[in-house]
Design a protein around this motif. Structure first.
Motif, PDB file in Angstrom:
ATOM      1  N   VAL A  89     -37.113  46.328  37.241  1.00 30.73           N
ATOM      2  CA  VAL A  89     -37.647  46.624  38.573  1.00 30.73           C
ATOM      3  C   VAL A  89     -37.172  47.980  39.083  1.00 30.73           C
ATOM      4  O   VAL A  89     -37.464  48.343  40.217  1.00 30.73           O
ATOM      5  CB  VAL A  89     -37.254  45.522  39.584  1.00 30.73           C
ATOM      6  CG1 VAL A  89     -37.961  44.219  39.266  1.00 30.73           C
ATOM      7  CG2 VAL A  89     -35.740  45.324  39.624  1.00 30.73           C
ATOM      8  N   ASP A  90     -36.470  48.744  38.255  1.00 37.71           N
ATOM      9  CA  ASP A  90     -35.916  50.010  38.736  1.00 37.71           C
ATOM     10  C   ASP A  90     -37.009  50.982  39.153  1.00 37.71           C
ATOM     11  O   ASP A  90     -36.879  51.695  40.152  1.00 37.71           O
ATOM     12  CB  ASP A  90     -35.001  50.635  37.677  1.00 37.71           C
ATOM     13  CG  ASP A  90     -35.669  50.750  36.323  1.00 37.71           C
ATOM     14  OD1 ASP A  90     -36.011  51.879  35.922  1.00 37.71           O
ATOM     15  OD2 ASP A  90     -35.865  49.719  35.667  1.00 37.71           O
ATOM     16  N   ASP A  91     -38.137  50.997  38.404  1.00 33.77           N
ATOM     17  CA  ASP A  91     -39.238  51.905  38.756  1.00 33.77           C
ATOM     18  C   ASP A  91     -39.844  51.538  40.112  1.00 33.77           C
ATOM     19  O   ASP A  91     -40.198  52.424  40.903  1.00 33.77           O
ATOM     20  CB  ASP A  91     -40.323  51.874  37.678  1.00 33.77           C
ATOM     21  CG  ASP A  91     -39.908  52.627  36.417  1.00 33.77           C
ATOM     22  OD1 ASP A  91     -38.962  53.442  36.502  1.00 33.77           O
ATOM     23  OD2 ASP A  91     -40.517  52.397  35.364  1.00 33.77           O
ATOM     24  N   LEU A  92     -39.976  50.236  40.373  1.00 38.39           N
ATOM     25  CA  LEU A  92     -40.536  49.803  41.651  1.00 38.39           C
ATOM     26  C   LEU A  92     -39.640  50.228  42.810  1.00 38.39           C
ATOM     27  O   LEU A  92     -40.118  50.699  43.854  1.00 38.39           O
ATOM     28  CB  LEU A  92     -40.721  48.291  41.668  1.00 38.39           C
ATOM     29  CG  LEU A  92     -41.877  47.728  40.839  1.00 38.39           C
ATOM     30  CD1 LEU A  92     -41.847  46.201  40.866  1.00 38.39           C
ATOM     31  CD2 LEU A  92     -43.211  48.239  41.369  1.00 38.39           C
ATOM     32  N   TYR A  93     -38.340  50.068  42.652  1.00 36.90           N
ATOM     33  CA  TYR A  93     -37.427  50.476  43.718  1.00 36.90           C
ATOM     34  C   TYR A  93     -37.393  51.997  43.868  1.00 36.90           C
ATOM     35  O   TYR A  93     -37.306  52.510  44.992  1.00 36.90           O
ATOM     36  CB  TYR A  93     -36.024  49.933  43.456  1.00 36.90           C
ATOM     37  CG  TYR A  93     -35.843  48.501  43.885  1.00 36.90           C
ATOM     38  CD1 TYR A  93     -35.736  48.168  45.231  1.00 36.90           C
ATOM     39  CD2 TYR A  93     -35.799  47.475  42.957  1.00 36.90           C
ATOM     40  CE1 TYR A  93     -35.571  46.855  45.634  1.00 36.90           C
ATOM     41  CE2 TYR A  93     -35.640  46.144  43.342  1.00 36.90           C
ATOM     42  CZ  TYR A  93     -35.530  45.845  44.686  1.00 36.90           C
ATOM     43  OH  TYR A  93     -35.381  44.537  45.089  1.00 36.90           O
ATOM     44  N   SER A  94     -37.474  52.710  42.756  1.00 37.24           N
ATOM     45  CA  SER A  94     -37.522  54.179  42.836  1.00 37.24           C
ATOM     46  C   SER A  94     -38.773  54.623  43.586  1.00 37.24           C
ATOM     47  O   SER A  94     -38.723  55.530  44.434  1.00 37.24           O
ATOM     48  CB  SER A  94     -37.504  54.782  41.431  1.00 37.24           C
ATOM     49  OG  SER A  94     -36.283  54.515  40.771  1.00 37.24           O
ATOM     50  N   ASP A  95     -39.909  53.983  43.274  1.00 36.00           N
ATOM     51  CA  ASP A  95     -41.151  54.302  43.982  1.00 36.00           C
ATOM     52  C   ASP A  95     -41.029  53.987  45.468  1.00 36.00           C
ATOM     53  O   ASP A  95     -41.460  54.774  46.323  1.00 36.00           O
ATOM     54  CB  ASP A  95     -42.319  53.508  43.387  1.00 36.00           C
ATOM     55  CG  ASP A  95     -42.708  53.987  41.995  1.00 36.00           C
ATOM     56  OD1 ASP A  95     -42.290  55.096  41.613  1.00 36.00           O
ATOM     57  OD2 ASP A  95     -43.422  53.238  41.299  1.00 36.00           O
ATOM     58  N   LEU A  96     -40.469  52.821  45.778  1.00 35.28           N
ATOM     59  CA  LEU A  96     -40.318  52.418  47.176  1.00 35.28           C
ATOM     60  C   LEU A  96     -39.490  53.439  47.947  1.00 35.28           C
ATOM     61  O   LEU A  96     -39.884  53.878  49.046  1.00 35.28           O
ATOM     62  CB  LEU A  96     -39.672  51.033  47.245  1.00 35.28           C
ATOM     63  CG  LEU A  96     -39.329  50.501  48.639  1.00 35.28           C
ATOM     64  CD1 LEU A  96     -40.570  50.420  49.514  1.00 35.28           C
ATOM     65  CD2 LEU A  96     -38.656  49.130  48.530  1.00 35.28           C
ATOM     66  N   LEU A  97     -38.367  53.835  47.391  1.00 36.05           N
ATOM     67  CA  LEU A  97     -37.504  54.790  48.083  1.00 36.05           C
ATOM     68  C   LEU A  97     -38.176  56.153  48.225  1.00 36.05           C
ATOM     69  O   LEU A  97     -38.052  56.812  49.268  1.00 36.05           O
ATOM     70  CB  LEU A  97     -36.182  54.926  47.318  1.00 36.05           C
ATOM     71  CG  LEU A  97     -35.267  53.693  47.362  1.00 36.05           C
ATOM     72  CD1 LEU A  97     -34.141  53.832  46.353  1.00 36.05           C
ATOM     73  CD2 LEU A  97     -34.706  53.482  48.764  1.00 36.05           C
ATOM     74  N   ARG A  98     -38.897  56.582  47.192  1.00 31.39           N
ATOM     75  CA  ARG A  98     -39.577  57.878  47.251  1.00 31.39           C
ATOM     76  C   ARG A  98     -40.665  57.877  48.329  1.00 31.39           C
ATOM     77  O   ARG A  98     -40.788  58.826  49.110  1.00 31.39           O
ATOM     78  CB  ARG A  98     -40.190  58.210  45.890  1.00 31.39           C
ATOM     79  CG  ARG A  98     -40.816  59.610  45.840  1.00 31.39           C
ATOM     80  CD  ARG A  98     -41.311  59.981  44.470  1.00 31.39           C
ATOM     81  NE  ARG A  98     -42.491  59.201  44.084  1.00 31.39           N
ATOM     82  CZ  ARG A  98     -42.463  58.184  43.221  1.00 31.39           C
ATOM     83  NH1 ARG A  98     -41.313  57.831  42.665  1.00 31.39           N
ATOM     84  NH2 ARG A  98     -43.573  57.538  42.910  1.00 31.39           N
ATOM     85  N   HIS A  99     -41.432  56.808  48.391  1.00 28.95           N
ATOM     86  CA  HIS A  99     -42.503  56.727  49.388  1.00 28.95           C
ATOM     87  C   HIS A  99     -41.943  56.592  50.798  1.00 28.95           C
ATOM     88  O   HIS A  99     -42.529  57.125  51.749  1.00 28.95           O
ATOM     89  CB  HIS A  99     -43.431  55.552  49.070  1.00 28.95           C
ATOM     90  CG  HIS A  99     -44.189  55.722  47.789  1.00 28.95           C
ATOM     91  ND1 HIS A  99     -44.827  56.901  47.453  1.00 28.95           N
ATOM     92  CD2 HIS A  99     -44.432  54.855  46.760  1.00 28.95           C
ATOM     93  CE1 HIS A  99     -45.419  56.765  46.274  1.00 28.95           C
ATOM     94  NE2 HIS A  99     -45.192  55.538  45.835  1.00 28.95           N
ATOM     95  N   LEU A 100     -40.819  55.906  50.935  1.00 28.94           N
ATOM     96  CA  LEU A 100     -40.193  55.810  52.255  1.00 28.94           C
ATOM     97  C   LEU A 100     -39.728  57.183  52.737  1.00 28.94           C
ATOM     98  O   LEU A 100     -39.960  57.563  53.888  1.00 28.94           O
ATOM     99  CB  LEU A 100     -39.004  54.841  52.201  1.00 28.94           C
ATOM    100  CG  LEU A 100     -39.324  53.353  52.216  1.00 28.94           C
ATOM    101  CD1 LEU A 100     -38.066  52.530  51.998  1.00 28.94           C
ATOM    102  CD2 LEU A 100     -39.975  52.958  53.535  1.00 28.94           C
ATOM    103  N   ALA A 130     -46.896  55.468  53.933  1.00 25.80           N
ATOM    104  CA  ALA A 130     -46.856  54.078  54.391  1.00 25.80           C
ATOM    105  C   ALA A 130     -47.536  53.117  53.431  1.00 25.80           C
ATOM    106  O   ALA A 130     -46.979  52.067  53.091  1.00 25.80           O
ATOM    107  CB  ALA A 130     -47.486  53.973  55.780  1.00 25.80           C
ATOM    108  N   ASP A 131     -48.763  53.431  53.005  1.00 26.89           N
ATOM    109  CA  ASP A 131     -49.505  52.504  52.152  1.00 26.89           C
ATOM    110  C   ASP A 131     -48.815  52.305  50.810  1.00 26.89           C
ATOM    111  O   ASP A 131     -48.723  51.175  50.304  1.00 26.89           O
ATOM    112  CB  ASP A 131     -50.934  53.013  51.931  1.00 26.89           C
ATOM    113  CG  ASP A 131     -51.776  52.948  53.194  1.00 26.89           C
ATOM    114  OD1 ASP A 131     -51.395  52.197  54.113  1.00 26.89           O
ATOM    115  OD2 ASP A 131     -52.809  53.660  53.259  1.00 26.89           O
ATOM    116  N   GLU A 132     -48.334  53.399  50.219  1.00 29.43           N
ATOM    117  CA  GLU A 132     -47.675  53.299  48.926  1.00 29.43           C
ATOM    118  C   GLU A 132     -46.347  52.538  49.033  1.00 29.43           C
ATOM    119  O   GLU A 132     -45.999  51.751  48.151  1.00 29.43           O
ATOM    120  CB  GLU A 132     -47.427  54.694  48.347  1.00 29.43           C
ATOM    121  CG  GLU A 132     -48.686  55.437  47.933  1.00 29.43           C
ATOM    122  CD  GLU A 132     -49.327  56.185  49.103  1.00 29.43           C
ATOM    123  OE1 GLU A 132     -48.912  55.950  50.254  1.00 29.43           O
ATOM    124  OE2 GLU A 132     -50.240  56.990  48.847  1.00 29.43           O
ATOM    125  N   ALA A 133     -45.601  52.757  50.118  1.00 32.96           N
ATOM    126  CA  ALA A 133     -44.347  52.046  50.314  1.00 32.96           C
ATOM    127  C   ALA A 133     -44.606  50.553  50.497  1.00 32.96           C
ATOM    128  O   ALA A 133     -43.887  49.710  49.946  1.00 32.96           O
ATOM    129  CB  ALA A 133     -43.597  52.600  51.529  1.00 32.96           C
TER     130      ALA A 133
END
Length: 252
Positions: A218-229, A234-237
């Motif tokens: 799940v590291d990629d998902l969390y990396s994406d979440l933090l980057r979008h935040l 908003a939509d991507e996060a």
């Protein structure tokens, strides 16, 4: 000849101007009790949720419980008061202390959730209700955290992502890594309401890891979440948040 004094290197964080060492977050401690009372609450809670003291059964007398765990009757009484506030038990002068039916329990009390493990009878129900609640609250926290977290990962988030990338990391380390990220998100909006969901989020992660037969990356998902935040996307996060939660929803 006396032993040499220990090196001061490990105490550098105590020096003026030196940052404290970075470490992954642990689950927030319960604020209701400490010491022996906390221990008895935990022991009684686990004894009840595991079925040792079944629903609608009467607990032993306070002095008997005290003898079993090696504490005073007063300590047991204080523990029972807190369990009563959580809806787990009720006391009556003639009938003693009785374990309440599940409908009276505060099923979303983080301490109560923490007493449940993979094989306990009510874990599936509690986990489903926990996921339903956090599937509402965590996306709201993500929306509130937009642009409030740095675009570049902090040392703490980098440590968390590295732990998730480490296939040899222990389960407890991975739970703390995921929780560290969520705790920062829940704190980012500076809302006491969101902050109160940190312990429940930790318990969701703990049960997710207990219920999984295989832990996905799940590291990629969390990396994406933090980057979008950090970037205010908003939509991507929101999408990254829901993909992370989907993993737990499948188990519920």
């Amino acid at each position: 000849m006396s032993n040499a004094a220990p090196s001061l290197d490990s105490y550098r964080h105590l020096r003026r101007g030196s940052p404290a060492p970075v470490s992954l977050y642990d689950r927030p401690a319960s604020a209701l009790a400490s010491g022996a009372v906390s221990d008895v609450i935990d022991w009684l809670g686990r004894a009840i949720t595991s079925g040792h003291f079944p629903l609608n059964s009467t607990l032993p007398m306070e002095n008997q419980l005290g003898e079993q765990v090696g504490v005073s009757r007063t300590v047991v009484r204080e523990a029972v008061k807190i369990l009563t506030a959580k809806g787990v038990v009720k006391t009556a002068r003639r009938y003693g202390t009785v374990v309440n039916p599940l409908s009276d329990w505060n099923l979303l009390d983080a301490d109560l959730v923490g007493w449940h493990g993979r094989n306990d009878e009510f874990t599936p129900l509690i986990f489903r209700e926990l996921i339903e609640l956090l599937s509402i609250m965590l996306p709201q926290a993500v929306a509130g955290a937009l642009t409030r977290l740095p675009i570049q990962p902090s040392p703490l988030t980098s440590m968390a992502i590295s732990a998730l990338q480490d296939h040899n990391a222990e389960r407890s380390q991975r739970i703390r890594a995921e929780y560290t990220i969520w705790a920062q998100i829940l704190d980012a909006p500076s809302s006491s309401i969101f902050a109160q969901f940190k312990a429940l989020t930790f318990e969701m992660l703990r049960l997710t890891y207990e219920l999984e037969d295989r832990h996905p990356n799940v590291d990629d998902l969390y990396s994406d979440l933090l980057r979008h935040l950090g970037g205010g996307n908003a939509d991507e996060a929101n999408l990254a948040c829901r993909l992370i939660l989907k993993r737990s929803k499948i188990l519920a």
